[in-house]
Design a protein around this motif. Structure first.
Motif, PDB file in Angstrom:
ATOM      1  N   THR A   8       0.861  -1.191   0.000  1.00  0.00           N
ATOM      2  CA  THR A   8       0.000   0.000   0.000  1.00  0.00           C
ATOM      3  C   THR A   8       0.891   1.232   0.000  1.00  0.00           C
ATOM      4  OG1 THR A   8      -0.099   0.031   2.425  1.00  0.00           O
ATOM      5  CG2 THR A   8      -1.852  -1.158   1.259  1.00  0.00           C
ATOM      6  N   GLU A  12      -1.093  10.713   3.537  1.00  0.00           N
ATOM      7  CA  GLU A  12      -2.060  11.266   4.481  1.00  0.00           C
ATOM      8  C   GLU A  12      -2.511  12.676   4.119  1.00  0.00           C
ATOM      9  OE1 GLU A  12      -0.295  11.009   8.320  1.00  0.00           O
ATOM     10  OE2 GLU A  12      -0.295   8.820   8.359  1.00  0.00           O
ATOM     11  N   THR A  14      -3.673  15.537   1.616  1.00  0.00           N
ATOM     12  CA  THR A  14      -4.237  15.720   0.278  1.00  0.00           C
ATOM     13  C   THR A  14      -3.709  17.003  -0.347  1.00  0.00           C
ATOM     14  OG1 THR A  14      -6.286  15.618  -1.009  1.00  0.00           O
ATOM     15  CG2 THR A  14      -6.291  17.020   0.963  1.00  0.00           C
ATOM     16  N   SER A  50     -10.778   8.880 -11.258  1.00  0.00           N
ATOM     17  CA  SER A  50     -10.290  10.062 -10.535  1.00  0.00           C
ATOM     18  C   SER A  50     -10.488  11.350 -11.305  1.00  0.00           C
ATOM     19  CB  SER A  50      -8.803   9.893 -10.188  1.00  0.00           C
ATOM     20  OG  SER A  50      -8.611   8.792  -9.322  1.00  0.00           O
ATOM     21  N   ALA A 199     -10.982  14.943  -1.160  1.00  0.00           N
ATOM     22  CA  ALA A 199     -10.874  14.390   0.190  1.00  0.00           C
ATOM     23  C   ALA A 199      -9.854  13.263   0.276  1.00  0.00           C
ATOM     24  CB  ALA A 199     -12.245  13.902   0.660  1.00  0.00           C
ATOM     25  N   ASP A 200      -9.771  12.455  -0.769  1.00  0.00           N
ATOM     26  CA  ASP A 200      -8.881  11.296  -0.738  1.00  0.00           C
ATOM     27  C   ASP A 200      -7.479  11.688  -1.199  1.00  0.00           C
ATOM     28  OD1 ASP A 200      -7.994   8.584  -0.658  1.00  0.00           O
ATOM     29  OD2 ASP A 200      -8.302   8.458  -2.826  1.00  0.00           O
ATOM     30  N   PRO A 201      -6.463  11.573  -0.343  1.00  0.00           N
ATOM     31  CA  PRO A 201      -5.105  11.982  -0.725  1.00  0.00           C
ATOM     32  C   PRO A 201      -4.562  11.233  -1.936  1.00  0.00           C
ATOM     33  CG  PRO A 201      -5.251  11.698   1.656  1.00  0.00           C
ATOM     34  CD  PRO A 201      -6.524  11.151   1.078  1.00  0.00           C
ATOM     35  N   GLU A 202      -4.871   9.935  -2.039  1.00  0.00           N
ATOM     36  CA  GLU A 202      -4.332   9.169  -3.172  1.00  0.00           C
ATOM     37  C   GLU A 202      -4.942   9.631  -4.493  1.00  0.00           C
ATOM     38  OE1 GLU A 202      -3.547   4.543  -4.616  1.00  0.00           O
ATOM     39  OE2 GLU A 202      -4.413   4.945  -2.642  1.00  0.00           O
ATOM     40  N   THR A 203      -6.224   9.973  -4.485  1.00  0.00           N
ATOM     41  CA  THR A 203      -6.853  10.510  -5.700  1.00  0.00           C
ATOM     42  C   THR A 203      -6.170  11.803  -6.120  1.00  0.00           C
ATOM     43  OG1 THR A 203      -8.992   9.517  -5.159  1.00  0.00           O
ATOM     44  CG2 THR A 203      -9.008  11.389  -6.673  1.00  0.00           C
ATOM     45  N   ASP A 296      -5.961   4.088 -11.752  1.00  0.00           N
ATOM     46  CA  ASP A 296      -7.145   3.732 -10.954  1.00  0.00           C
ATOM     47  C   ASP A 296      -7.327   2.220 -10.953  1.00  0.00           C
ATOM     48  OD1 ASP A 296      -7.969   6.280 -10.188  1.00  0.00           O
ATOM     49  OD2 ASP A 296      -9.152   6.584 -12.007  1.00  0.00           O
ATOM     50  N   PHE A 306     -15.761   3.443  -5.147  1.00  0.00           N
ATOM     51  CA  PHE A 306     -15.745   4.729  -5.841  1.00  0.00           C
ATOM     52  C   PHE A 306     -17.151   5.253  -6.089  1.00  0.00           C
ATOM     53  CE2 PHE A 306     -16.151   7.168  -9.737  1.00  0.00           C
ATOM     54  CZ  PHE A 306     -15.312   8.233  -9.462  1.00  0.00           C
ATOM     55  N   ALA A 309     -18.938   6.443  -3.009  1.00  0.00           N
ATOM     56  CA  ALA A 309     -18.464   7.770  -2.590  1.00  0.00           C
ATOM     57  C   ALA A 309     -19.005   8.858  -3.506  1.00  0.00           C
ATOM     58  CB  ALA A 309     -16.937   7.793  -2.585  1.00  0.00           C
TER      59      ALA A 309
END
Length: 352
Positions: A8, A12, A14, A50, A199-203, A296, A306, A309
């Motif tokens: 992973t 943390e 964004t 994304s 909101a999602d840091p990885e996105t 993605d 996804f 959300a």
């Protein structure tokens, strides 16, 4: 070695990038919507989920819309069938979806022709016998390149919109450009618009890695580290051959040391210039030299998460949360004061 690599990616913080011209651009789009017959929403085929923008979903409303996934030449072939199937099934209605590469090559002219055909059909079915399109999407998905391709294929004319490899080249709604003579078809180019809060840091990292967020607003080392993480998850690790480095690694600092020495990105004294090396690594990915990759995950679990959300209310940014909290505090204060005044009035009546 591969068994010890990360499963992973720890991210943390964004990235939020919503400069003033984007808010102005959204307002301009809304103001011109009445004159628009067809919305062409552009997304990035490398990040098919994304690059979906909630704001543009709301903006489109009930307008006829064509979704164009650009840069399809930089994404795996299976992405198209998966995305078309999932959008039709999960969005509750069949969506007109097209995968394309809005380049200057003749090989992609047929995709541009398909967009013009959609506009032509709208024009021929309308009372005014013409069509006005609005091209919308996140920054750097190729909106201006598409406008130029439409103009080149439809009317054999030159560029009408400035283009560039960085986000934010188009900063305001452009004038209406004629891209087809008969029936008359016009197009508005628009500034790229980000979601005010991801909101999602990885996105956010995915959007930035594909060039949708200015590098000036990001930590490019994080982008490079995420790219390395994704490359190491591929069945065939090929970046060593492309970059001509000795071995695969899961350590960004080791990659930078090998790559920097290989390309000669050195400071005085022979120290590797990390900034230049990372820029080279990111540019190699963005130019498609590291192969076609989808950032993605498109497995069932990821798709379920996804779209769940996407159906939920949009998350608030920290500033929006603070504003909502202050508004709630004001509301409670007003109710408390109102109740106190009512009590005082009742007490005065009883005394009288």
């Amino acid at each position: 070695m591969a068994a010890q690599w990360r499963k992973t990616f720890a991210c943390e913080k964004t990235i939020n990038w919503f400069p003033g011209h984007m808010a102005k651009g959204i307002k301009q789009m809304r103001d011109h919507l009445r004159a628009v017959d067809l919305i062409v929403e552009m997304r990035d085929a490398r990040i098919p989920l994304s690059s979906i923008n909630r704001q543009l979903e709301q903006l489109a409303g009930k307008k006829q819309r064509l979704v164009v996934y650009n840069k399809a030449d930089l994404a795996p072939a299976h992405v198209q069938s998966t995305v078309e199937r999932e959008l039709a099934m999960r969005m509750g209605k069949s969506q007109d979806v097209l995968f394309a590469s809005a380049t200057a090559t003749a090989a992609d002219a047929h995709n541009v022709e398909r967009i013009l055909a959609a506009a032509r059909a709208v024009a021929e079915s309308g009372a005014e016998r013409q069509c006005s399109m609005m091209v919308v999407g996140m920054p750097n998905v190729g909106k201006s390149s598409l406008v130029n391709a439409l103009r080149r294929v439809g009317s054999a004319r030159g560029k009408a919109a400035a283009t560039g490899a960085r986000p934010g080249v188009t900063r305001a709604l452009g004038n209406r450009v004629r891209v087809l003579e008969s029936p008359p078809v016009y197009v508005f180019d628009t500034p790229g618009v980000m979601v005010p809060h991801i909101a999602d840091p990885e996105t956010a990292v995915k959007v930035a890695l594909t060039g949708g967020i200015s590098d000036d607003a990001t930590d490019t080392a994080v982008l490079a580290d995420y790219l390395l993480f994704r490359l190491n998850r591929l069945p065939d690790i090929d970046y060593c051959r492309v970059l001509r480095i000795e071995r695969a690694t899961d350590d960004l600092s080791e990659l930078v040391a090998m790559l920097g020495a290989r390309i000669g990105a050195l400071r005085k004294g022979g120290e590797v210039d990390s900034e230049k090396t990372i820029a080279f690594f990111l540019r190699a990915y963005r130019d498609g030299k590291l192969g076609d990759h989808c950032l993605d995950d498109l497995d069932s679990a990821a798709l379920d998460a996804f779209f769940a959300a996407l159906a939920a209310p949009a998350p608030l940014s920290r500033n929006q949360e603070k504003m909502a909290k202050r508004a709630e505090q004001r509301r409670r204060s007003l109710e408390k004061n109102k109740a106190r005044r009512a009590g005082q009035d009742q007490h005065a009546l009883e005394k009288s």
